[in-house]
Design a protein around this motif. Structure first.
Motif, PDB file in Angstrom:
ATOM      1  N   UNK A  66       0.833  -1.204   0.000  1.00 18.98           N
ATOM      2  CA  UNK A  66       0.000   0.000   0.000  1.00 18.98           C
ATOM      3  C   UNK A  66       0.863   1.247   0.000  1.00 18.98           C
ATOM      4  N   UNK A  67       0.457   2.254  -0.769  1.00 13.78           N
ATOM      5  CA  UNK A  67       1.156   3.540  -0.787  1.00 13.78           C
ATOM      6  C   UNK A  67       0.644   4.460   0.317  1.00 13.78           C
ATOM      7  N   UNK A  68      -0.632   4.335   0.648  1.00 17.11           N
ATOM      8  CA  UNK A  68      -1.246   5.243   1.605  1.00 17.11           C
ATOM      9  C   UNK A  68      -1.724   4.553   2.862  1.00 17.11           C
ATOM     10  N   UNK A  69      -1.790   5.362   3.920  1.00 13.64           N
ATOM     11  CA  UNK A  69      -2.317   4.922   5.214  1.00 13.64           C
ATOM     12  C   UNK A  69      -3.654   5.629   5.430  1.00 13.64           C
ATOM     13  N   UNK A  70      -4.659   4.915   5.893  1.00 10.81           N
ATOM     14  CA  UNK A  70      -5.957   5.530   6.144  1.00 10.81           C
ATOM     15  C   UNK A  70      -5.909   6.444   7.356  1.00 10.81           C
ATOM     16  N   UNK A  71      -6.510   7.629   7.210  1.00  8.33           N
ATOM     17  CA  UNK A  71      -6.696   8.558   8.321  1.00  8.33           C
ATOM     18  C   UNK A  71      -8.129   8.434   8.804  1.00  8.33           C
ATOM     19  N   UNK A  72      -8.305   8.532  10.121  1.00  9.25           N
ATOM     20  CA  UNK A  72      -9.630   8.384  10.725  1.00  9.25           C
ATOM     21  C   UNK A  72     -10.081   9.684  11.373  1.00  9.25           C
ATOM     22  N   UNK A  73     -11.388   9.927  11.297  1.00 10.16           N
ATOM     23  CA  UNK A  73     -11.975  11.103  11.941  1.00 10.16           C
ATOM     24  C   UNK A  73     -11.894  10.940  13.450  1.00 10.16           C
ATOM     25  N   UNK A  74     -11.554  12.011  14.133  1.00  9.80           N
ATOM     26  CA  UNK A  74     -11.516  12.031  15.592  1.00  9.80           C
ATOM     27  C   UNK A  74     -12.534  13.084  16.046  1.00  9.80           C
ATOM     28  N   UNK A  75     -13.763  12.625  16.311  1.00  9.49           N
ATOM     29  CA  UNK A  75     -14.885  13.527  16.560  1.00  9.49           C
ATOM     30  C   UNK A  75     -15.550  13.258  17.901  1.00  9.49           C
ATOM     31  N   UNK A  76     -16.028  14.323  18.535  1.00 11.49           N
ATOM     32  CA  UNK A  76     -16.827  14.181  19.748  1.00 11.49           C
ATOM     33  C   UNK A  76     -18.271  13.846  19.400  1.00 11.49           C
ATOM     34  N   UNK A  77     -18.700  14.280  18.218  1.00 14.04           N
ATOM     35  CA  UNK A  77     -20.048  13.968  17.736  1.00 14.04           C
ATOM     36  C   UNK A  77     -20.010  13.931  16.216  1.00 14.04           C
ATOM     37  N   UNK A  78     -20.928  13.215  15.586  1.00 13.99           N
ATOM     38  CA  UNK A  78     -20.934  13.121  14.117  1.00 13.99           C
ATOM     39  C   UNK A  78     -21.070  14.496  13.466  1.00 13.99           C
ATOM     40  N   UNK A  79     -20.532  14.612  12.259  1.00 14.56           N
ATOM     41  CA  UNK A  79     -20.659  15.831  11.456  1.00 14.56           C
ATOM     42  C   UNK A  79     -21.455  15.473  10.208  1.00 14.56           C
ATOM     43  N   UNK A  80     -22.490  16.245   9.920  1.00 15.29           N
ATOM     44  CA  UNK A  80     -23.295  16.034   8.719  1.00 15.29           C
ATOM     45  C   UNK A  80     -22.783  16.985   7.641  1.00 15.29           C
ATOM     46  N   UNK A  81     -22.329  16.391   6.531  1.00 13.21           N
ATOM     47  CA  UNK A  81     -21.920  17.177   5.372  1.00 13.21           C
ATOM     48  C   UNK A  81     -23.085  17.194   4.386  1.00 13.21           C
ATOM     49  N   UNK A  82     -23.689  18.341   4.194  1.00 15.06           N
ATOM     50  CA  UNK A  82     -24.757  18.471   3.220  1.00 15.06           C
ATOM     51  C   UNK A  82     -24.153  18.583   1.828  1.00 15.06           C
ATOM     52  N   UNK A  83     -24.938  18.376   0.781  1.00 17.90           N
ATOM     53  CA  UNK A  83     -24.410  18.489  -0.578  1.00 17.90           C
ATOM     54  C   UNK A  83     -23.678  19.818  -0.785  1.00 17.90           C
ATOM     55  N   UNK A  84     -22.491  19.722  -1.370  1.00 15.91           N
ATOM     56  CA  UNK A  84     -21.603  20.844  -1.673  1.00 15.91           C
ATOM     57  C   UNK A  84     -21.031  21.533  -0.424  1.00 15.91           C
ATOM     58  N   UNK A  85     -21.244  20.971   0.745  1.00 18.01           N
ATOM     59  CA  UNK A  85     -20.680  21.541   1.962  1.00 18.01           C
ATOM     60  C   UNK A  85     -19.289  20.976   2.198  1.00 18.01           C
ATOM     61  N   UNK A  86     -18.412  21.800   2.747  1.00 19.61           N
ATOM     62  CA  UNK A  86     -17.056  21.368   3.085  1.00 19.61           C
ATOM     63  C   UNK A  86     -16.829  21.584   4.577  1.00 19.61           C
ATOM     64  N   UNK A  87     -15.919  20.771   5.137  1.00 15.94           N
ATOM     65  CA  UNK A  87     -15.657  20.851   6.578  1.00 15.94           C
ATOM     66  C   UNK A  87     -14.267  20.298   6.862  1.00 15.94           C
ATOM     67  N   UNK A  88     -13.563  20.957   7.772  1.00 19.41           N
ATOM     68  CA  UNK A  88     -12.271  20.445   8.236  1.00 19.41           C
ATOM     69  C   UNK A  88     -12.529  19.378   9.288  1.00 19.41           C
ATOM     70  N   UNK A  89     -12.034  18.183   9.041  1.00 17.83           N
ATOM     71  CA  UNK A  89     -12.258  17.059   9.947  1.00 17.83           C
ATOM     72  C   UNK A  89     -10.959  16.785  10.712  1.00 17.83           C
ATOM     73  N   UNK A  90     -10.998  16.816  12.036  1.00 14.52           N
ATOM     74  CA  UNK A  90      -9.790  16.550  12.820  1.00 14.52           C
ATOM     75  C   UNK A  90      -9.449  15.061  12.864  1.00 14.52           C
TER      76      UNK A  90
END
Length: 145
Positions: free
Chosen positions: A22-46
């Motif tokens: 594998x060339x890449x390693x998976x990154x995982x979201x570290x969230x206190x609560x789920x984030x809803x991404x609506x269509x065409x919405x962007x968000x920085x995920x820690x």
């Protein structure tokens, strides 16, 4: 294999390669609560990760192909670059290009990180460039067929 120092301030396991080639390693979201991404919405995920790369290396943040194909979720500034002197949290800028809401849950695999060697260049001002067969041919210069 290069050694990468990491501080994990999140709850997720450290990124790892899924297979020996594998060339890449998976990154995982570290969230206190789920984030809803609506269509065409962007968000920085820690991710909770802080890394120290050796000089001459960068980390590239790229989309996961399965999320892109199945859900229309991609990394907006792909590939995102993490420089060797950056010590802040690794964040992933996701965008929802689908027509449906997408929920990002804690621990979800959201992107992949590739470690790549790079060079720095130094510009040398000249009066003209050497001639090539291609010349100034740019987008679409080779035709359709």
């Amino acid at each position: 294999m290069i050694k990468i120092q990491v501080v994990n301030r999140g709850r997720q396991q450290l990124p790892q390669y899924a297979t020996p080639l594998s060339a890449g390693m998976d990154l995982r979201a570290n969230l206190d609560e789920p984030i809803v991404l609506q269509p065409m919405q962007r968000h920085l995920i820690p991710t909770g990760l802080h890394i120290a790369l050796p000089a001459g290396f960068e980390a590239q943040i790229r989309p996961r192909s399965g999320l892109a194909l199945k859900k229309g979720i991609t990394v907006l500034n792909s590939p995102g670059t993490i420089d060797a002197d950056y010590r802040g949290e690794v964040m992933v800028l996701l965008i929802n290009l689908s027509n449906e809401d997408f929920v990002v849950n804690d621990g979800e695999r959201i992107a992949q990180m590739i470690i790549a060697r790079h060079e720095q260049g130094e510009f040398q001002l000249v009066e003209q460039l050497d001639e090539t067969e291609r010349g100034e041919g740019g987008y679409g210069h080779t035709g359709v067929k």
